[in-house]
Design an enzyme around this catalytic site. Structure first.
Site, PDB file in Angstrom:
ATOM      1  N   ASP A  56      23.950  31.214  37.306  1.00 31.15           N
ATOM      2  CA  ASP A  56      22.966  32.292  37.468  1.00 31.15           C
ATOM      3  C   ASP A  56      21.568  31.730  37.311  1.00 31.15           C
ATOM      4  O   ASP A  56      21.270  31.023  36.359  1.00 31.15           O
ATOM      5  CB  ASP A  56      23.178  33.430  36.466  1.00 31.15           C
ATOM      6  CG  ASP A  56      22.592  34.735  36.971  1.00 31.15           C
ATOM      7  OD1 ASP A  56      23.374  35.672  37.225  1.00 31.15           O
ATOM      8  OD2 ASP A  56      21.354  34.816  37.134  1.00 31.15           O
ATOM      9  N   SER A  97      28.662  44.096  51.606  1.00 31.06           N
ATOM     10  CA  SER A  97      28.175  45.393  51.136  1.00 31.06           C
ATOM     11  C   SER A  97      28.393  46.451  52.204  1.00 31.06           C
ATOM     12  O   SER A  97      28.338  46.159  53.412  1.00 31.06           O
ATOM     13  CB  SER A  97      26.677  45.302  50.841  1.00 31.06           C
ATOM     14  OG  SER A  97      26.135  46.596  50.679  1.00 31.06           O
ATOM     15  N   TYR A 139      19.028  43.035  54.028  1.00 26.98           N
ATOM     16  CA  TYR A 139      20.240  42.946  53.205  1.00 26.98           C
ATOM     17  C   TYR A 139      21.490  43.169  54.061  1.00 26.98           C
ATOM     18  O   TYR A 139      22.468  42.413  53.978  1.00 26.98           O
ATOM     19  CB  TYR A 139      20.140  44.004  52.110  1.00 26.98           C
ATOM     20  CG  TYR A 139      21.272  44.076  51.125  1.00 26.98           C
ATOM     21  CD1 TYR A 139      21.525  43.037  50.227  1.00 26.98           C
ATOM     22  CD2 TYR A 139      22.075  45.224  51.049  1.00 26.98           C
ATOM     23  CE1 TYR A 139      22.552  43.137  49.291  1.00 26.98           C
ATOM     24  CE2 TYR A 139      23.093  45.332  50.120  1.00 26.98           C
ATOM     25  CZ  TYR A 139      23.323  44.283  49.251  1.00 26.98           C
ATOM     26  OH  TYR A 139      24.337  44.387  48.331  1.00 26.98           O
ATOM     27  N   LYS A 141      24.469  40.552  54.717  1.00 20.77           N
ATOM     28  CA  LYS A 141      25.799  40.905  54.204  1.00 20.77           C
ATOM     29  C   LYS A 141      26.843  40.940  55.322  1.00 20.77           C
ATOM     30  O   LYS A 141      28.002  40.580  55.111  1.00 20.77           O
ATOM     31  CB  LYS A 141      25.741  42.253  53.478  1.00 20.77           C
ATOM     32  CG  LYS A 141      25.092  42.177  52.098  1.00 20.77           C
ATOM     33  CD  LYS A 141      25.792  41.142  51.230  1.00 20.77           C
ATOM     34  CE  LYS A 141      25.595  41.373  49.748  1.00 20.77           C
ATOM     35  NZ  LYS A 141      26.153  40.238  48.952  1.00 20.77           N
TER      36      LYS A 141
HETATM   37  P1  NAI Z   1      23.152  41.975  39.538  1.00 23.24           P
HETATM   38  O1  NAI Z   1      21.684  41.979  39.816  1.00 23.24           O
HETATM   39  O2  NAI Z   1      23.630  42.701  38.334  1.00 23.24           O
HETATM   40  O3  NAI Z   1      23.708  40.497  39.491  1.00 23.24           O
HETATM   41  C1  NAI Z   1      23.365  39.556  40.470  1.00 23.24           C
HETATM   42  C2  NAI Z   1      23.073  38.245  39.782  1.00 23.24           C
HETATM   43  O4  NAI Z   1      22.774  37.256  40.778  1.00 23.24           O
HETATM   44  C3  NAI Z   1      21.868  38.289  38.848  1.00 23.24           C
HETATM   45  O5  NAI Z   1      22.244  37.926  37.538  1.00 23.24           O
HETATM   46  C4  NAI Z   1      20.866  37.319  39.452  1.00 23.24           C
HETATM   47  O6  NAI Z   1      20.119  36.584  38.486  1.00 23.24           O
HETATM   48  C5  NAI Z   1      21.796  36.398  40.237  1.00 23.24           C
HETATM   49  N1  NAI Z   1      21.077  35.697  41.300  1.00 23.24           N
HETATM   50  C6  NAI Z   1      20.156  36.202  42.150  1.00 23.24           C
HETATM   51  N2  NAI Z   1      19.708  35.253  42.965  1.00 23.24           N
HETATM   52  C7  NAI Z   1      20.368  34.117  42.663  1.00 23.24           C
HETATM   53  C8  NAI Z   1      20.352  32.801  43.174  1.00 23.24           C
HETATM   54  N3  NAI Z   1      19.540  32.458  44.185  1.00 23.24           N
HETATM   55  N4  NAI Z   1      21.180  31.882  42.632  1.00 23.24           N
HETATM   56  C9  NAI Z   1      21.993  32.201  41.605  1.00 23.24           C
HETATM   57  N5  NAI Z   1      22.038  33.447  41.063  1.00 23.24           N
HETATM   58  C10 NAI Z   1      21.236  34.381  41.585  1.00 23.24           C
HETATM   59  O7  NAI Z   1      23.850  42.566  40.859  1.00 23.24           O
HETATM   60  P2  NAI Z   1      25.337  43.105  41.151  1.00 23.24           P
HETATM   61  O8  NAI Z   1      25.241  44.540  41.463  1.00 23.24           O
HETATM   62  O9  NAI Z   1      26.286  42.649  40.125  1.00 23.24           O
HETATM   63  O10 NAI Z   1      25.627  42.372  42.547  1.00 23.24           O
HETATM   64  C11 NAI Z   1      26.496  41.285  42.708  1.00 23.24           C
HETATM   65  C12 NAI Z   1      26.782  41.103  44.183  1.00 23.24           C
HETATM   66  O11 NAI Z   1      27.458  42.229  44.692  1.00 23.24           O
HETATM   67  C13 NAI Z   1      25.532  40.930  45.054  1.00 23.24           C
HETATM   68  O12 NAI Z   1      25.786  39.981  46.060  1.00 23.24           O
HETATM   69  C14 NAI Z   1      25.345  42.292  45.649  1.00 23.24           C
HETATM   70  O13 NAI Z   1      24.633  42.250  46.856  1.00 23.24           O
HETATM   71  C15 NAI Z   1      26.792  42.711  45.843  1.00 23.24           C
HETATM   72  N6  NAI Z   1      26.972  44.133  45.959  1.00 23.24           N
HETATM   73  C16 NAI Z   1      26.796  44.934  44.883  1.00 23.24           C
HETATM   74  C17 NAI Z   1      26.979  46.282  45.000  1.00 23.24           C
HETATM   75  C18 NAI Z   1      26.875  47.186  43.845  1.00 23.24           C
HETATM   76  O14 NAI Z   1      27.138  48.393  44.029  1.00 23.24           O
HETATM   77  N7  NAI Z   1      26.540  46.710  42.655  1.00 23.24           N
HETATM   78  C19 NAI Z   1      27.272  46.911  46.313  1.00 23.24           C
HETATM   79  C20 NAI Z   1      27.512  45.964  47.362  1.00 23.24           C
HETATM   80  C21 NAI Z   1      27.341  44.633  47.177  1.00 23.24           C
END
Ligand code: NAI
Length: 303
Positions: free
Chosen positions: A38, A149, A162, A166
């Site tokens: 992360d 997504s 996005y 995706k």
């Molecule tokens: P989140 O924001 O809680 O976690 C994402 C993590 O990725 C963060 O800790 C961030 O620091 C890290 N990150 C960002 N850029 C980075 C990089 N360049 N290198 C390494 N780490 C990096 O988000 P969440 O909701 O847990 O999302 C996780 C995945 O699921 C994402 O790809 C998001 O697009 C996808 N997603 C989430 C949905 C949701 O409802 N939460 C819906 C559809 C997709």
């Protein structure tokens, strides 16, 4: 029987928060050696804070598990895989999960909003997976997850950048499933919905609280276990609901000879009727017109 990951090295990108954190904790609980990657940045990207990944590593270690923190951006996928090899000596599972948002309606979206989203989601997933690929091919074992997504699958206002990135992951995952098949590398695509800091800006708190990331993790565990067989498939998962999504194609219409838009118009209802629809799973299967015209399934061979 419990699905164990003893001796398996699992890389979860973006594992400091939300879904990635939930996946990492569960892999570790099941015996995996986990690379908790992360960047520790903001939801809009950028930043570098090792404490975010380290905190998850600490939780894993306190529970008796094995993990190492990695702060590289997924754009530097090679370094993440090097960290896995240096720490655990193998790369068995890659969960491409890191993500950010830069929402803006299309007319207001600038090049940077577009580029940064593409770089983290699509380029990042490609780079991490490409760095893992030779190790997986060599060991003839690999499990890869792409995180897509619903914004990509169905579109969503303000998320052109996005949703494009995706949906790119769906194509990337499907092609890698084909290329990895002969080396026992399975690649699947998971489309989650979960309350997280990413979705807290667009979902009411009650929804964020109800849609726990932990509801998504079992699908990721099952698809990446050594007993898994599914590959190239797309699963929509949220709030305790697990489902599979596939393409649906109408029977369509076929014209023996050249035809006009007006002739097509007269058969438009037939062309677009989903009665007796088909569910092609390969490129060749889907090209019904070429089959009709050429008398055989089309196979594209790079010349
Ligand atoms: P989140 O924001 O809680 O976690 C994402 C993590 O990725 C963060 O800790 C961030 O620091 C890290 N990150 C960002 N850029 C980075 C990089 N360049 N290198 C390494 N780490 C990096 O988000 P969440 O909701 O847990 O999302 C996780 C995945 O699921 C994402 O790809 C998001 O697009 C996808 N997603 C989430 C949905 C949701 O409802 N939460 C819906 C559809 C997709």
């Amino acid at each position: 029987m419990e699905l164990r990951f003893d001796g398996r090295c699992v890389i979860v990108t973006g594992a400091g928060n939300g879904l990635g954190r939930s996946h990492a904790l569960e892999f570790a609980r099941r015996g995996a050696q986990v690379v908790v990657n992360d960047l520790g940045g903001a939801t809009s990207g950028g930043g570098s804070d090792i404490s975010v990944a380290q905190q998850v590593v600490n939780e894993i270690k306190e529970a008796g598990g094995e993990a190492v923190a990695n702060v590289n951006s997924v754009e530097d996928g090679r370094q993440i895989i090097e960290c896995a090899m240096d720490s655990f000596g193998s790369v068995d599972v890659v969960v491409n999960n890191a993500g950010i948002l830069r929402d803006a309606s299309f007319g207001k979206m600038n090049d940077e909003d577009w580029d940064v989203l593409y770089r983290v989601h699509l380029l990042g997933s490609m780079r991490v997976t490409r760095a893992a690929w030779p190790h997986m091919r060599k060991s003839e074992y690999g499990r890869v997850i792409m995180t897509t997504s619903a914004a990509g699958l169905y579109g969503n206002f303000g998320q052109a950048n996005y949703s494009a990135a995706k949906m790119g992951l769906v194509g990337l995952g499907k092609t890698l499933a084909i290329e990895g098949a002969s080396k026992n590398i399975l690649v699947n695509i998971v489309c989650p919905t979960a309350g997280s800091r990413l979705t807290a800006s667009v979902m009411p708190k009650a929804v964020v609280d109800a849609l726990k990331p932990e509801y998504v993790t079992p699908t990721v565990i099952l698809l990446t276990h050594e007993g898994a067989s599914a590959t190239g498939r797309l699963f929509e998962v949220s709030g305790g609901w697990v489902s599979e999504t596939r393409w649906e194609q109408t029977q369509g219409v076929f014209f023996q000879d050249e035809f006009t838009a007006e002739e097509l118009s007269s058969r438009w209802a037939e062309a677009t009727s989903f009665e007796n629809s088909r569910h092609a799973t390969t490129l060749g299967e889907s090209k019904f017109g070429t089959k009709e015209r050429l008398g055989q399934e089309m196979v594209l061979v790079p010349q």
